[in-house]
Scaffold this active site. Structure first.
Site, mmCIF file in Angstrom:
data_model
loop_
_atom_site.group_PDB
_atom_site.id
_atom_site.type_symbol
_atom_site.label_atom_id
_atom_site.label_comp_id
_atom_site.label_asym_id
_atom_site.label_seq_id
_atom_site.Cartn_x
_atom_site.Cartn_y
_atom_site.Cartn_z
ATOM 1 N N GLY A 1 -6.338 7.685 -8.030
ATOM 2 C CA GLY A 1 -5.718 6.414 -7.718
ATOM 3 C C GLY A 1 -4.405 6.619 -6.980
ATOM 4 N N CYS A 2 -3.878 5.540 -6.420
ATOM 5 C CA CYS A 2 -2.665 5.648 -5.600
ATOM 6 C C CYS A 2 -1.434 5.964 -6.447
ATOM 7 C CB CYS A 2 -2.461 4.372 -4.781
ATOM 8 S SG CYS A 2 -2.504 2.841 -5.729
#
Length: 345
Positions: free
Chosen positions: A158-159
């Site tokens: 994920g970011c």
């Protein structure tokens, strides 16, 4: 590598396709969207005009019939699939592609957590693909290249976790942190992190800098899992389009010096072209629209505290360009291959 992309209509899918079109070792064969979506039948460039004349492929609706025709029964070999889809979709379909010897790069959260019991809590669905989940490899490119190279299912991070782990792992992997101490990760992201679907919460006139999902964000267990420490993660939404910054505060073991911390970061990133050690606190403007992560830290030896900041573009290093890094590693290429040309950003 001949590839298909499922989820071509969203922000991440669009960025991914833009990068793939500029990669001379990867060829896009099909672009897929939801069977019931409104974009089916359009071309990619009609939906994302930035790529007109660069990628004008049609957007095909994904269905079991499409899978049977183009994957199960196709004579034209597809080597890999990129999922830029809802989490449940990749969890449902990844194993079917693997069974057909198609490598999976999953940009959703469908395989990031190792423990199946956490999916109902953090993602709202029961994970049924337990065999696929067991073989899934987390894909933090700068830290797990050897494992990525041999895996058929890559869970692209994920970011928020990407930036958080790039900041944390030089400390935690060298055991410089005080055990069982409080580790706080504060993160700020632009509104593209919420996806392309219209929502009052992400409307321009409604967005203000605000914390959200405190103590319950699904990225908190992901960060803790991959850093091998428990963290408190505080995400914030900010009124700008793209870019993400995290600041990590943690207690160092007694006697750990600034020089030891400097050495840990230098050793980790001196040979990684996409992670830049910068000499001042990072700015989102310096990484937006690029595949870079900028990292800076400061140690207070009196308090035995280190503060680390990392800035990335949430759609690129936090998603699409990291997926390209994973694909490059799978192909035996340098992870930054094709990402450092000026035209990409």
């Amino acid at each position: 590598m001949n590839v298909v992309v499922i989820g071509a209509s969203g922000y991440v899918g669009a960025e991914l396709i833009g990068l793939l079109t500029q990669h001379n070792k990867i060829s896009i064969q099909h672009l897929l969207v939801s069977e019931n979506g409104t974009s089916s039948g359009q071309t990619f460039s009609q939906l994302h005009a930035r790529w007109q004349g660069i990628c004008d492929l049609p957007l095909e609706p994904f269905s079991p019939q499409w899978f049977e025709q183009h994957i199960s029964a196709s004579k034209h070999k597809i080597d890999a699939v990129f999922f830029a889809t809802p989490h449940e979709f990749s969890a449902q379909w990844a194993q079917a592609f693997i069974d057909q010897d198609v490598k999976v790069f999953d940009l959703s959260g469908g395989f990031r957590l190792k423990d199946a019991k956490q999916y109902p809590v953090h993602y709202g669905f029961e994970h049924q693909a337990l065999n696929a989940l067991q073989q899934a490899q987390y894909g933090l490119a700068e830290w797990q290249a050897a494992e990525i190279a041999t895996s058929n299912l890559i869970a692209v991070p994920g970011c928020y976790p990407t930036a958080s782990l790039l900041a944390l792992k030089p400390i935690t992997s060298n055991d410089l942190h005080q055990e069982n101490s409080l580790i706080v990760v504060n993160g700020i992201s632009g509104v593209t992190g919420a996806g392309r679907t219209a929502s009052l919460a992400t409307s321009f006139c409604e967005v203000s800098l605000t914390p959200y999902n405190i103590l319950q964000h699904r990225h908190q267990p992901e960060i803790s899992q991959e850093a091998n420490v428990e963290v408190i993660f505080n995400p914030h939404l900010a009124p700008y389009k793209r870019g993400l910054l995290v600041t990590v505060t943690l207690q160092l073991k007694a006697g750990v010096t600034s020089q030891q911390v400097d050495s840990a970061f230098t050793k980790a990133y001196q040979d990684t072209p996409l992670v830049r050690i910068v000499n001042t606190w990072p700015k989102i403007d310096n990484v937006a629209y690029s595949p870079f992560a900028d990292v800076h830290w400061l140690v207070d030896e009196d308090k035995q505290v280190v503060v680390v900041s990392c800035a990335i573009d949430n759609l690129l290093k936090g998603a699409a360009s990291q997926a390209i890094q994973c694909a490059n590693i799978s192909l035996g290429l340098p992870s930054e291959y094709s990402l450092l040309t000026a035209g990409n950003y």
